[in-house]
Scaffold this motif. Sequence first.
Motif, PDB file in Angstrom:
ATOM      1  N   UNK A   3       0.836  -1.204   0.000  1.00 13.88           N
ATOM      2  CA  UNK A   3       0.000   0.000   0.000  1.00 13.88           C
ATOM      3  C   UNK A   3       0.870   1.252   0.000  1.00 13.88           C
ATOM      4  N   UNK A   4       0.562   2.171  -0.902  1.00 15.27           N
ATOM      5  CA  UNK A   4       1.215   3.479  -0.942  1.00 15.27           C
ATOM      6  C   UNK A   4       0.232   4.509  -0.406  1.00 15.27           C
ATOM      7  N   UNK A   5       0.640   5.253   0.608  1.00 13.64           N
ATOM      8  CA  UNK A   5      -0.221   6.286   1.204  1.00 13.64           C
ATOM      9  C   UNK A   5       0.357   7.653   0.880  1.00 13.64           C
ATOM     10  N   UNK A   6      -0.446   8.507   0.281  1.00 17.17           N
ATOM     11  CA  UNK A   6      -0.004   9.842  -0.135  1.00 17.17           C
ATOM     12  C   UNK A   6      -0.764  10.898   0.662  1.00 17.17           C
ATOM     13  N   UNK A   7      -0.064  11.748   1.428  1.00 21.39           N
ATOM     14  CA  UNK A   7      -0.736  12.808   2.183  1.00 21.39           C
ATOM     15  C   UNK A   7      -1.348  13.868   1.264  1.00 21.39           C
ATOM     16  N   UNK A  66      -9.173   4.222  -6.122  1.00 27.17           N
ATOM     17  CA  UNK A  66      -7.748   3.929  -6.221  1.00 27.17           C
ATOM     18  C   UNK A  66      -7.337   2.668  -5.452  1.00 27.17           C
ATOM     19  N   UNK A  67      -8.296   1.999  -4.817  1.00 27.16           N
ATOM     20  CA  UNK A  67      -7.981   0.736  -4.150  1.00 27.16           C
ATOM     21  C   UNK A  67      -7.402  -0.283  -5.132  1.00 27.16           C
ATOM     22  N   UNK A  68      -7.843  -0.220  -6.394  1.00 28.94           N
ATOM     23  CA  UNK A  68      -7.369  -1.177  -7.402  1.00 28.94           C
ATOM     24  C   UNK A  68      -5.864  -1.052  -7.648  1.00 28.94           C
ATOM     25  N   UNK A  69      -5.283   0.096  -7.282  1.00 27.58           N
ATOM     26  CA  UNK A  69      -3.846   0.303  -7.457  1.00 27.58           C
ATOM     27  C   UNK A  69      -3.094   0.224  -6.133  1.00 27.58           C
ATOM     28  N   UNK A 179     -15.546   6.483 -16.417  1.00 30.11           N
ATOM     29  CA  UNK A 179     -15.742   5.512 -15.352  1.00 30.11           C
ATOM     30  C   UNK A 179     -14.681   5.611 -14.281  1.00 30.11           C
ATOM     31  N   UNK A 180     -14.303   4.469 -13.698  1.00 30.32           N
ATOM     32  CA  UNK A 180     -13.364   4.472 -12.585  1.00 30.32           C
ATOM     33  C   UNK A 180     -12.296   3.390 -12.739  1.00 30.32           C
ATOM     34  N   UNK A 181     -12.188   2.804 -13.934  1.00 29.18           N
ATOM     35  CA  UNK A 181     -11.230   1.721 -14.116  1.00 29.18           C
ATOM     36  C   UNK A 181      -9.851   2.257 -14.511  1.00 29.18           C
ATOM     37  N   UNK A 182      -8.819   1.489 -14.136  1.00 26.95           N
ATOM     38  CA  UNK A 182      -7.443   1.781 -14.529  1.00 26.95           C
ATOM     39  C   UNK A 182      -6.854   0.534 -15.179  1.00 26.95           C
ATOM     40  N   UNK A 183      -6.048   0.731 -16.212  1.00 32.34           N
ATOM     41  CA  UNK A 183      -5.372  -0.395 -16.837  1.00 32.34           C
ATOM     42  C   UNK A 183      -4.156  -0.785 -15.992  1.00 32.34           C
ATOM     43  N   UNK A 184      -3.621  -1.970 -16.261  1.00 35.55           N
ATOM     44  CA  UNK A 184      -2.417  -2.412 -15.551  1.00 35.55           C
ATOM     45  C   UNK A 184      -1.266  -1.437 -15.775  1.00 35.55           C
ATOM     46  N   UNK A 185      -1.164  -0.901 -16.989  1.00 38.39           N
ATOM     47  CA  UNK A 185      -0.096   0.052 -17.286  1.00 38.39           C
ATOM     48  C   UNK A 185      -0.291   1.356 -16.521  1.00 38.39           C
ATOM     49  N   UNK A 186      -1.523   1.831 -16.429  1.00 34.25           N
ATOM     50  CA  UNK A 186      -1.791   3.050 -15.669  1.00 34.25           C
ATOM     51  C   UNK A 186      -1.452   2.854 -14.191  1.00 34.25           C
ATOM     52  N   UNK A 187      -1.795   1.701 -13.646  1.00 29.73           N
ATOM     53  CA  UNK A 187      -1.484   1.413 -12.247  1.00 29.73           C
ATOM     54  C   UNK A 187       0.024   1.411 -12.027  1.00 29.73           C
ATOM     55  N   UNK A 188       0.752   0.771 -12.936  1.00 31.36           N
ATOM     56  CA  UNK A 188       2.207   0.730 -12.812  1.00 31.36           C
ATOM     57  C   UNK A 188       2.802   2.126 -12.905  1.00 31.36           C
ATOM     58  N   UNK A 189       2.299   2.943 -13.834  1.00 34.30           N
ATOM     59  CA  UNK A 189       2.802   4.312 -13.991  1.00 34.30           C
ATOM     60  C   UNK A 189       2.560   5.134 -12.737  1.00 34.30           C
ATOM     61  N   UNK A 190       1.355   5.035 -12.165  1.00 34.64           N
ATOM     62  CA  UNK A 190       1.022   5.801 -10.961  1.00 34.64           C
ATOM     63  C   UNK A 190       1.900   5.388  -9.785  1.00 34.64           C
ATOM     64  N   UNK A 191       2.079   4.100  -9.603  1.00 33.01           N
ATOM     65  CA  UNK A 191       2.868   3.603  -8.472  1.00 33.01           C
ATOM     66  C   UNK A 191       4.351   3.940  -8.605  1.00 33.01           C
ATOM     67  N   UNK A 192       4.820   4.084  -9.843  1.00 36.06           N
ATOM     68  CA  UNK A 192       6.227   4.397 -10.066  1.00 36.06           C
ATOM     69  C   UNK A 192       6.474   5.896 -10.235  1.00 36.06           C
TER      70      UNK A 192
END
Length: 209
Positions: A3-7, A66-69, A179-192
């Motif tokens: 889990x990544x927590x962002x203030x 954003x739980x999906x990421x 909608x509210x969906x994210x692709x696997x690539x979008x999730x990876x980009x956000x987390x990195x």
Amino acid sequence: MSLITIPVDAQMIVLERTEMVTDRVEVNTGGFSQTQFVRREQKHEIDSGWTVASYHAAIAGANTIWEQADIRFRAREPVIRRVQPPIDFTFVTDGAYQYLMNHVVGQEGRITVLLVQKFPNWDQGGNVLHGTCIIPSMMNGQDPARVFAHEFGHLLGLGHVENDEEQMQNLMRQDSVAGSELTDQQIATARESERARRTIPPSDEEDES
């Protein structure tokens, strides 16, 4: 995924303007009526239209998306900021808010949110500049949680996607029916993203939104 927590820091913006006005006053002196003109200052305020409850509800909804990421946004209590921009405005103007976004620069590892009333000439739910997102209370029917989630996506390095049938449910569509969906690539980009990787540990006084 861990889990990544962002203030998240938020400011409820109250725009202020002071102008000199002239009042016409009738004064009775010794049985005679005289007209006098009195100059005084008059203040105009434009409230953000947000409440603490509506802000936290929007953050909670964004967290659900954003739980999906495995990314969570932790919000502190918003503060009220009174601003007198060096701009001559009668009503809310793009210029006043553009001034704010140019002077409130977001920090690495945190998200800065400016809560305002509306954009009279911007056909959108929010905007991002210099690591800060500005979100109006008047959204023309858009879901506040999705608007927050969408703008946070930009701050985590995501751009808009094409408005085609394949992306109909994607969070980063530009239109109001996204909608509210994210692709696997979008999730990876956000987390990195830089902001996700340089998160500042939240302090004890921060809320659990």
